[in-house]
Design an enzyme around this catalytic site. Structure first.
Site, PDB file in Angstrom:
ATOM      1  N   GLU A  35     -28.178 -35.080 -43.305  1.00 43.66           N
ATOM      2  CA  GLU A  35     -29.596 -34.811 -43.018  1.00 43.66           C
ATOM      3  C   GLU A  35     -30.070 -35.627 -41.819  1.00 43.66           C
ATOM      4  O   GLU A  35     -30.807 -35.137 -40.974  1.00 43.66           O
ATOM      5  CB  GLU A  35     -30.459 -35.144 -44.247  1.00 43.66           C
ATOM      6  CG  GLU A  35     -30.479 -34.032 -45.272  1.00 43.66           C
ATOM      7  CD  GLU A  35     -31.096 -34.506 -46.582  1.00 43.66           C
ATOM      8  OE1 GLU A  35     -32.268 -34.184 -46.823  1.00 43.66           O
ATOM      9  OE2 GLU A  35     -30.406 -35.232 -47.328  1.00 43.66           O
ATOM     10  N   TYR A  36     -29.638 -36.871 -41.784  1.00 43.79           N
ATOM     11  CA  TYR A  36     -30.021 -37.752 -40.673  1.00 43.79           C
ATOM     12  C   TYR A  36     -29.519 -37.154 -39.356  1.00 43.79           C
ATOM     13  O   TYR A  36     -30.266 -37.063 -38.378  1.00 43.79           O
ATOM     14  CB  TYR A  36     -29.445 -39.154 -40.891  1.00 43.79           C
ATOM     15  CG  TYR A  36     -29.853 -40.143 -39.822  1.00 43.79           C
ATOM     16  CD1 TYR A  36     -31.043 -40.870 -39.941  1.00 43.79           C
ATOM     17  CD2 TYR A  36     -29.065 -40.341 -38.686  1.00 43.79           C
ATOM     18  CE1 TYR A  36     -31.434 -41.771 -38.955  1.00 43.79           C
ATOM     19  CE2 TYR A  36     -29.451 -41.231 -37.700  1.00 43.79           C
ATOM     20  CZ  TYR A  36     -30.632 -41.949 -37.838  1.00 43.79           C
ATOM     21  OH  TYR A  36     -31.020 -42.835 -36.857  1.00 43.79           O
ATOM     22  N   ASP A  37     -28.254 -36.721 -39.374  1.00 38.74           N
ATOM     23  CA  ASP A  37     -27.663 -36.140 -38.159  1.00 38.74           C
ATOM     24  C   ASP A  37     -28.427 -34.917 -37.688  1.00 38.74           C
ATOM     25  O   ASP A  37     -28.639 -34.735 -36.495  1.00 38.74           O
ATOM     26  CB  ASP A  37     -26.204 -35.734 -38.426  1.00 38.74           C
ATOM     27  CG  ASP A  37     -25.281 -36.911 -38.190  1.00 38.74           C
ATOM     28  OD1 ASP A  37     -25.758 -37.903 -37.587  1.00 38.74           O
ATOM     29  OD2 ASP A  37     -24.111 -36.864 -38.617  1.00 38.74           O
ATOM     30  N   SER A  82     -30.649 -76.101 -28.999  1.00 35.82           N
ATOM     31  CA  SER A  82     -29.494 -76.183 -29.904  1.00 35.82           C
ATOM     32  C   SER A  82     -29.891 -77.033 -31.107  1.00 35.82           C
ATOM     33  O   SER A  82     -31.041 -77.438 -31.225  1.00 35.82           O
ATOM     34  CB  SER A  82     -28.265 -76.743 -29.214  1.00 35.82           C
ATOM     35  OG  SER A  82     -28.586 -77.540 -28.147  1.00 35.82           O
ATOM     36  N   LYS A 116     -25.744 -70.596 -41.303  1.00 36.43           N
ATOM     37  CA  LYS A 116     -25.626 -70.697 -39.852  1.00 36.43           C
ATOM     38  C   LYS A 116     -24.668 -69.604 -39.423  1.00 36.43           C
ATOM     39  O   LYS A 116     -23.458 -69.670 -39.676  1.00 36.43           O
ATOM     40  CB  LYS A 116     -25.122 -72.071 -39.426  1.00 36.43           C
ATOM     41  CG  LYS A 116     -25.088 -72.207 -37.918  1.00 36.43           C
ATOM     42  CD  LYS A 116     -24.964 -73.649 -37.488  1.00 36.43           C
ATOM     43  CE  LYS A 116     -25.201 -73.828 -36.004  1.00 36.43           C
ATOM     44  NZ  LYS A 116     -24.273 -73.086 -35.151  1.00 36.43           N
ATOM     45  N   LYS A 293     -34.290 -76.175 -42.148  1.00 33.10           N
ATOM     46  CA  LYS A 293     -35.517 -76.243 -41.348  1.00 33.10           C
ATOM     47  C   LYS A 293     -36.658 -76.756 -42.220  1.00 33.10           C
ATOM     48  O   LYS A 293     -36.792 -76.330 -43.361  1.00 33.10           O
ATOM     49  CB  LYS A 293     -35.882 -74.848 -40.827  1.00 33.10           C
ATOM     50  CG  LYS A 293     -34.776 -74.198 -40.027  1.00 33.10           C
ATOM     51  CD  LYS A 293     -35.075 -72.764 -39.621  1.00 33.10           C
ATOM     52  CE  LYS A 293     -33.888 -72.195 -38.844  1.00 33.10           C
ATOM     53  NZ  LYS A 293     -34.036 -70.788 -38.500  1.00 33.10           N
ATOM     54  N   CYS A 434      -8.279 -94.983 -13.275  1.00 32.04           N
ATOM     55  CA  CYS A 434      -7.730 -95.128 -11.939  1.00 32.04           C
ATOM     56  C   CYS A 434      -8.866 -95.654 -11.073  1.00 32.04           C
ATOM     57  O   CYS A 434      -9.875 -94.990 -10.889  1.00 32.04           O
ATOM     58  CB  CYS A 434      -7.250 -93.773 -11.422  1.00 32.04           C
ATOM     59  SG  CYS A 434      -6.893 -93.839  -9.664  1.00 32.04           S
ATOM     60  N   CYS A 439      -8.755 -91.511  -4.881  1.00 32.15           N
ATOM     61  CA  CYS A 439      -7.821 -90.715  -5.708  1.00 32.15           C
ATOM     62  C   CYS A 439      -8.166 -89.230  -5.580  1.00 32.15           C
ATOM     63  O   CYS A 439      -9.293 -88.826  -5.859  1.00 32.15           O
ATOM     64  CB  CYS A 439      -7.922 -91.156  -7.164  1.00 32.15           C
ATOM     65  SG  CYS A 439      -6.987 -90.108  -8.287  1.00 32.15           S
TER      66      CYS A 439
HETATM   67  S1  IVH Z   1     -32.550 -71.702 -35.608  1.00 38.56           S
HETATM   68  C1  IVH Z   1     -34.490 -74.159 -32.706  1.00 38.56           C
HETATM   69  N1  IVH Z   1     -31.237 -70.456 -37.497  1.00 38.56           N
HETATM   70  O1  IVH Z   1     -27.289 -72.073 -34.037  1.00 38.56           O
HETATM   71  C2  IVH Z   1     -33.575 -73.915 -33.832  1.00 38.56           C
HETATM   72  N2  IVH Z   1     -30.073 -70.981 -35.485  1.00 38.56           N
HETATM   73  O2  IVH Z   1     -27.059 -74.719 -32.642  1.00 38.56           O
HETATM   74  C3  IVH Z   1     -32.318 -73.235 -33.430  1.00 38.56           C
HETATM   75  N3  IVH Z   1     -27.767 -70.219 -35.439  1.00 38.56           N
HETATM   76  O3  IVH Z   1     -27.916 -71.110 -30.764  1.00 38.56           O
HETATM   77  C4  IVH Z   1     -32.195 -71.877 -33.890  1.00 38.56           C
HETATM   78  N4  IVH Z   1     -27.758 -69.306 -37.442  1.00 38.56           N
HETATM   79  O4  IVH Z   1     -27.033 -69.361 -32.299  1.00 38.56           O
HETATM   80  C5  IVH Z   1     -31.174 -70.980 -36.263  1.00 38.56           C
HETATM   81  N5  IVH Z   1     -30.208 -69.350 -39.242  1.00 38.56           N
HETATM   82  C6  IVH Z   1     -30.164 -69.858 -38.014  1.00 38.56           C
HETATM   83  C7  IVH Z   1     -28.988 -69.816 -37.238  1.00 38.56           C
HETATM   84  C8  IVH Z   1     -28.992 -70.404 -35.963  1.00 38.56           C
HETATM   85  C9  IVH Z   1     -27.053 -69.551 -36.349  1.00 38.56           C
HETATM   86  C10 IVH Z   1     -27.250 -70.694 -34.143  1.00 38.56           C
HETATM   87  C11 IVH Z   1     -27.965 -70.166 -32.940  1.00 38.56           C
HETATM   88  C12 IVH Z   1     -28.259 -71.350 -32.082  1.00 38.56           C
HETATM   89  C13 IVH Z   1     -27.393 -72.394 -32.691  1.00 38.56           C
HETATM   90  C14 IVH Z   1     -28.025 -73.743 -32.564  1.00 38.56           C
END
Ligand code: IVH
Length: 691
Positions: A35-37, A82, A116, A293, A434, A439
């Site tokens: 149906e979707y198709d 990060s 993660k 978090k 060194c 060098c």
């Molecule tokens: S929060 C500002 N939530 O982790 C907070 N990151 O080392 C950073 N990642 O580049 C992002 N799962 O690729 C957040 N549930 C998650 C995540 C996540 C994977 C990765 C993301 C980021 C890296 C940070």
């Protein structure tokens, strides 16, 4: 007629988007694939007749378009950061302690714990609910624009679902992870094996390769998926915490990971980590840990980021708890000694290639002589190696039971493997060096660093090219780069007229770096991007930095003895002074950094000193708030201090400051100032009038 068609098309779009959401996001389809198709074919047929009626959120836009010559870069006002790592429950408890200390409160905190995801972070910008632009994380601040590729991912909404009573901001930048399922990865590799194409080492690499396709039609054929986990700016969403934010993202049509634990205490967060570690291998996608978090968005705001305000590294309110590293055993075949940019000799283990956590490893760092000794490593040993997250593989230990008797002890060389100069190992230092500034290995590494992305990012002068120019004697030091002419390059192997002209143009364009960038590019020991930007803010000109005494450098918050000594040593050397002079003669000029319009710096030019304890925040938070507004912080009362903030039980600094005529603020005045920093009137460092 065309109105009826337009209406039918709108209906089809809505239906198809609704059913795609049921299928790809909720995993709960209401209609059959057939149906979707049929609906999809009807849409395609109508759009083919009326191309003017195709809209950007039409499901037909997911198939990919014409290949592009290259990706455009996008610069974001709020960088993608990060995360700091935690490797144990103890690290997580320390994280909680740090938070409480920073917030100056013993109140228990509430967290959200999410898997993660081991994929690629991307940002999706929605304007008036419509997906406008998608980009890779890149270096956080700038990434590559890959909208067409991201549109092919069926779980990414092309238009946000808006529910009655729910406000969708005019502009919303959603962040999350693009990934490939383990099944999708295996299927893709099976296909590639059949076609004789090189295989991807793991799902993450496969996802990265698929996302960075210039031809989005190829991306469309890869079974990519997406989980949303955040937004760049949550101020316009009516959410109090990360838990609510995830719910809001789900309501807008995003796929949210089902293994998220909300409203958790730290003890529950730690339990959740063990749970995730257990179910990890049963999941259909790879995760490499858990992200914790702080739930409250208000507290997140207060906690802010770690790193220089204009160059933040990671949020203070989140941490990544990593799963224990993946390990494997292999044989240590030989040891190679590499000479780094600063002369450090690093022993590198050459290994019989082995797959560790999906990646083939054939080299691993042995760090230094002490590490080899303490582990009693010998060539020929069977060794246990591990890879933790994206960290470089390392040798954990030998397996002595496997020794045959023919293993040889590893000896550090006494002469530089590149220039033959006797090596030195200063007392109390682990690193063998060194000491020969001539060098060739060091000179080459310094040149490669100067032109690399970490340095001035001169396009066309990558590592290979620098090696070529160096080995031909065309570029032996940094000034030589600016002496190059197109004719020098044209005849060389691998060069054509255009590439030569482009390289010269890129060199020319690199002649106006900002001070911070230039300092980073010089590759002075211990002076990375963060320190360089501190210096830039403090001094403004290279000359001032050159003139600065050790004491003056040490007064800067964030500059310790090691950095200060390294800087003075660098600028004392006649050959370095000579090099800088030559660079300026060749036309290099340092430019003022472009003012960042996204962040005002109302406290620029001020230097704050704190004494006594504050009631509303910790010393660290108070300092961070000043820095975020462009001010500086001192730890002792010196002549640069412009403001002293006095808390409870202040020290003798308060009286001395008053004697010096420095502005003194009570905590309430300081809090008002943070709220309305524009109230500050900066009439010279010593006579600041406030209010
Ligand atoms: S929060 C500002 N939530 O982790 C907070 N990151 O080392 C950073 N990642 O580049 C992002 N799962 O690729 C957040 N549930 C998650 C995540 C996540 C994977 C990765 C993301 C980021 C890296 C940070």
């Amino acid at each position: 007629m065309s109105e009826a068609t337009a209406q039918r098309l709108a209906e089809l779009r809505d239906q198809l988007n609704f059913h795609a959401h049921r299928y790809y996001v909720l995993d709960d389809p209401l209609i059959s694939d057939g149906e979707y198709d049929r609906l999809f074919q009807e849409l395609l047929a109508l759009e083919a007749e009326h191309p003017e009626l195709v809209t950007p959120d039409s499901p037909s836009q997911r198939v990919g378009g014409e290949p592009r010559p290259e990706f455009r870069t996008v610069t974001r006002a709020i960088p993608m950061l990060s995360l700091d790592n935690a490797f144990s429950a103890a690290d997580l408890l320390k994280f909680e302690e740090r938070l409480q200390r920073f917030l100056n409160s013993d109140e228990p905190l509430t967290y959200v714990a999410e898997p993660k995801l081991d994929g690629l972070a991307v940002e999706l910008v929605y304007e008036q609910g419509l997906l406008q632009e998608g980009s890779t994380r890149g270096n956080g601040r700038t990434g590559e624009e890959i909208t067409a590729n991201l549109k092919t991912i069926p779980s990414i909404p092309l238009r946000l679902i808006s529910r009655p009573g729910q406000i969708i901001p005019a502009r919303l930048a959603v962040r999350g992870e693009v990934f490939l399922s383990v099944a999708g990865f295996s299927a893709l590799n099976a296909q590639r094996r059949e076609k004789g194409e090189p295989l991807f080492a793991n799902p993450r690499n496969a996802a990265a390769g698929s996302l960075r396709q210039l031809d989005s039609r190829i991306t469309a054929q890869r079974p990519l998926d997406f989980f949303g986990y955040g937004v760049a700016d949550s101020s316009e969403l009516a959410c109090a915490g990360q838990g609510e934010l995830l719910a809001a993202l789900a309501a807008m049509g995003f796929k949210i990971n089902p293994h998220v634990r909300t409203n958790a205490t730290m003890a529950e967060v730690i339990d959740h980590f063990h749970l995730l570690a257990e179910i990890r291998l049963q999941l259909d996608y790879e995760i490499d840990g858990m992200v914790v978090k702080v739930d409250s968005l208000e507290l997140q705001q207060r906690l802010g980021n770690i790193g220089a305000p204009e160059n933040p590294r990671c949020p203070r309110w989140a941490i990544a708890a990593k799963f224990p590293a993946t390990q494997a055993t292999t044989r240590l075949l030989a040891v190679e000694f590499q000479v780094g940019r600063t002369g450090a000799i690093t022993p590198v283990a050459l290994l019989e290639p082995v797959s560790v956590g999906g990646v083939t490893v054939s080299r691993a760092t042995l760090h230094n002589e002490d590490m080899i000794r303490s582990k009693d490593l010998r060539t020929g040993d069977t060794v246990l190696i591990q890879r933790a997250g994206d960290v470089i593989p390392e040798v954990v230990k030998p397996v002595p039971e496997m020794r045959q008797g023919s293993e040889e002890p590893i000896r550090m060389p006494t002469l530089c493997p590149e220039c033959g100069h006797p090596l030195v190992r200063p007392e109390n230092e682990a690193v063998t060096r060194c000491p020969n500034p001539q060098c060739p290995a060091q000179r080459l590494r310094a040149l490669v660093h100067y032109t690399s992305k970490a340095g001035l990012d001169i396009e066309g002068l990558g590592k290979k090219v620098m090696e070529q120019l160096f080995s031909l004697g065309l570029v032996t030091d940094i000034p030589d780069i600016y002496r190059l002419r197109a004719k020098d390059l044209r005849g060389l192997a691998g060069w054509a007229e255009i590439s030569a002209d482009n390289a010269i143009a890129a060199i020319e364009a690199s002649k106006t770096p900002t001070l911070g960038r230039f300092l980073t590019a010089l590759g002075i020991r211990h002076v990375g991007e963060g320190v360089a930007s501190l210096l830039e803010r403090h001094f403004h000109t290279l000359n001032q930095i050159q003139q600065a005494t050790l004491e003056e450098l040490l007064e800067i918050d964030g500059i310790g003895l090691q950095i200060a000594e390294s800087l003075t040593r660098f600028f004392e050397k006649p050959e370095n002074r000579e090099m800088l002079e030559q660079l300026f003669e060749l036309g290099l000029t340092i430019t003022e950094p472009v003012a960042d319009e996204t962040r005002s710096r109302p406290l620029a030019g001020t230097v704050f000193l704190f004494t006594g304890s504050l009631a509303a925040f910790s010393r660290d938070e108070a300092k961070a708030r000043v820095k975020a507004l462009g001010g500086q912080v001192a730890s002792t009362l010196n002549k640069k201090v412009t403001h002293v903030v006095i808390g409870d039980k202040p020290g003798s600094k308060a009286r001395k400051a008053a004697e010096q005529g420095v502005t003194i603020l009570a905590e309430e005045q300081f809090t008002t100032l943070l709220r309305q920093p524009e109230l500050i009137t900066n009439s010279g460092p010593h006579q600041l009038a406030l209010f």
